[in-house]
Design a protein around this motif. Structure first.
Motif, PDB file in Angstrom:
ATOM      1  N   CYS A  21     -91.758 -42.860  -6.427  1.00  0.00           N
ATOM      2  CA  CYS A  21     -91.692 -43.624  -7.667  1.00  0.00           C
ATOM      3  C   CYS A  21     -91.042 -44.946  -7.316  1.00  0.00           C
ATOM      4  O   CYS A  21     -89.837 -44.996  -7.008  1.00  0.00           O
ATOM      5  CB  CYS A  21     -90.872 -42.872  -8.701  1.00  0.00           C
ATOM      6  SG  CYS A  21     -90.690 -43.719 -10.278  1.00  0.00           S
ATOM      7  N   TYR A  94     -95.500 -37.401 -13.198  1.00  0.00           N
ATOM      8  CA  TYR A  94     -95.035 -38.676 -13.723  1.00  0.00           C
ATOM      9  C   TYR A  94     -93.568 -38.874 -13.342  1.00  0.00           C
ATOM     10  O   TYR A  94     -92.785 -37.925 -13.381  1.00  0.00           O
ATOM     11  CB  TYR A  94     -95.125 -38.713 -15.247  1.00  0.00           C
ATOM     12  CG  TYR A  94     -96.493 -38.482 -15.826  1.00  0.00           C
ATOM     13  CD1 TYR A  94     -96.964 -37.186 -16.055  1.00  0.00           C
ATOM     14  CD2 TYR A  94     -97.318 -39.552 -16.159  1.00  0.00           C
ATOM     15  CE1 TYR A  94     -98.221 -36.963 -16.599  1.00  0.00           C
ATOM     16  CE2 TYR A  94     -98.574 -39.343 -16.708  1.00  0.00           C
ATOM     17  CZ  TYR A  94     -99.016 -38.049 -16.918  1.00  0.00           C
ATOM     18  OH  TYR A  94    -100.263 -37.843 -17.457  1.00  0.00           O
ATOM     19  N   ALA A  96     -90.125 -40.948 -14.540  1.00  0.00           N
ATOM     20  CA  ALA A  96     -89.594 -41.568 -15.747  1.00  0.00           C
ATOM     21  C   ALA A  96     -88.127 -41.900 -15.526  1.00  0.00           C
ATOM     22  O   ALA A  96     -87.458 -41.265 -14.712  1.00  0.00           O
ATOM     23  CB  ALA A  96     -89.753 -40.638 -16.939  1.00  0.00           C
ATOM     24  N   LYS A  98     -84.333 -43.345 -17.463  1.00  0.00           N
ATOM     25  CA  LYS A  98     -83.571 -43.638 -18.669  1.00  0.00           C
ATOM     26  C   LYS A  98     -82.203 -44.182 -18.280  1.00  0.00           C
ATOM     27  O   LYS A  98     -81.705 -43.920 -17.183  1.00  0.00           O
ATOM     28  CB  LYS A  98     -83.407 -42.400 -19.545  1.00  0.00           C
ATOM     29  CG  LYS A  98     -82.601 -41.274 -18.907  1.00  0.00           C
ATOM     30  CD  LYS A  98     -82.455 -40.116 -19.876  1.00  0.00           C
ATOM     31  CE  LYS A  98     -81.638 -38.980 -19.259  1.00  0.00           C
ATOM     32  NZ  LYS A  98     -81.454 -37.862 -20.220  1.00  0.00           N
ATOM     33  N   TYR A 104     -86.255 -40.504 -22.146  1.00  0.00           N
ATOM     34  CA  TYR A 104     -86.817 -41.255 -21.033  1.00  0.00           C
ATOM     35  C   TYR A 104     -87.723 -42.336 -21.604  1.00  0.00           C
ATOM     36  O   TYR A 104     -88.779 -42.045 -22.160  1.00  0.00           O
ATOM     37  CB  TYR A 104     -87.581 -40.320 -20.093  1.00  0.00           C
ATOM     38  CG  TYR A 104     -86.664 -39.484 -19.257  1.00  0.00           C
ATOM     39  CD1 TYR A 104     -86.271 -38.220 -19.675  1.00  0.00           C
ATOM     40  CD2 TYR A 104     -86.147 -39.979 -18.052  1.00  0.00           C
ATOM     41  CE1 TYR A 104     -85.401 -37.458 -18.918  1.00  0.00           C
ATOM     42  CE2 TYR A 104     -85.274 -39.218 -17.296  1.00  0.00           C
ATOM     43  CZ  TYR A 104     -84.893 -37.969 -17.733  1.00  0.00           C
ATOM     44  OH  TYR A 104     -84.029 -37.225 -16.988  1.00  0.00           O
ATOM     45  N   TYR A 106     -88.737 -45.259 -19.922  1.00  0.00           N
ATOM     46  CA  TYR A 106     -89.610 -45.930 -18.955  1.00  0.00           C
ATOM     47  C   TYR A 106     -90.419 -44.883 -18.210  1.00  0.00           C
ATOM     48  O   TYR A 106     -89.855 -43.929 -17.666  1.00  0.00           O
ATOM     49  CB  TYR A 106     -88.771 -46.745 -17.974  1.00  0.00           C
ATOM     50  CG  TYR A 106     -87.831 -47.713 -18.641  1.00  0.00           C
ATOM     51  CD1 TYR A 106     -86.491 -47.388 -18.831  1.00  0.00           C
ATOM     52  CD2 TYR A 106     -88.285 -48.939 -19.113  1.00  0.00           C
ATOM     53  CE1 TYR A 106     -85.622 -48.271 -19.467  1.00  0.00           C
ATOM     54  CE2 TYR A 106     -87.420 -49.826 -19.740  1.00  0.00           C
ATOM     55  CZ  TYR A 106     -86.101 -49.476 -19.921  1.00  0.00           C
ATOM     56  OH  TYR A 106     -85.248 -50.348 -20.541  1.00  0.00           O
ATOM     57  N   TRP A 107     -91.720 -45.112 -18.163  1.00  0.00           N
ATOM     58  CA  TRP A 107     -92.624 -44.149 -17.533  1.00  0.00           C
ATOM     59  C   TRP A 107     -93.561 -44.866 -16.576  1.00  0.00           C
ATOM     60  O   TRP A 107     -94.058 -45.960 -16.871  1.00  0.00           O
ATOM     61  CB  TRP A 107     -93.449 -43.429 -18.600  1.00  0.00           C
ATOM     62  CG  TRP A 107     -92.648 -42.474 -19.413  1.00  0.00           C
ATOM     63  CD1 TRP A 107     -91.859 -42.774 -20.486  1.00  0.00           C
ATOM     64  CD2 TRP A 107     -92.542 -41.066 -19.208  1.00  0.00           C
ATOM     65  NE1 TRP A 107     -91.268 -41.624 -20.969  1.00  0.00           N
ATOM     66  CE2 TRP A 107     -91.670 -40.563 -20.210  1.00  0.00           C
ATOM     67  CE3 TRP A 107     -93.086 -40.172 -18.292  1.00  0.00           C
ATOM     68  CZ2 TRP A 107     -91.340 -39.211 -20.313  1.00  0.00           C
ATOM     69  CZ3 TRP A 107     -92.764 -38.834 -18.399  1.00  0.00           C
ATOM     70  CH2 TRP A 107     -91.899 -38.361 -19.383  1.00  0.00           C
TER      71      TRP A 107
END
Length: 117
Positions: A21, A94, A96, A98, A104, A106-107
């Motif tokens: 990520c 995914y 994510a 916070k 959360y 933002y993804w």
């Protein structure tokens, strides 16, 4: 912060895979980051979390001992190392993030991988 997840693909059962990520815009080290997954026909579930304050981690029971979430602050990424993969790990994953929130906010886009038996 903008997130981009990558690393999906196809892997055989028992194999391993690493998801990453990558963040832009802000330092991901200031955020609690989680990996979620959603398998076909199932609800999205949290798989692994790394907390911003002390980088403590938590995992859902089904992946404990097999998955490891970690940070690379220099690269501004959070990775999910997945070992001993099982067909039931097949899902769209995914990431994510916070910050000072229970939600959360933002993804990243999902990255899909399939574990073949």
């Amino acid at each position: 912060v903008q997130l981009q997840a990558y690393g999906g693909g196809v892997v055989q059962a028992g194999g391993f895979l690493r998801l990453s990520c990558a963040a832009s815009g802000r330092a991901l080290s200031s955020y609690t980051v989680a990996w979620f997954r959603q398998a076909p026909g199932k609800d999205r579930e949290s798989v692994a979390v790394i907390n911003w304050s002390d980088s403590s981690t938590d995992y859902t029971d089904s992946v404990k001992g097999r998955f490891t979430i970690s940070r690379d602050n220099a690269e501004n990424t959070v990775t999910l190392q997945m070992n001993s993969l099982k067909p039931e790990d097949t899902a769209v994953y995914y990431c994510a993030a916070k910050r000072n929130s229970a939600v959360y906010y933002y993804w990243g886009q999902g990255t899909k991988f399939t574990v073949s038996s």
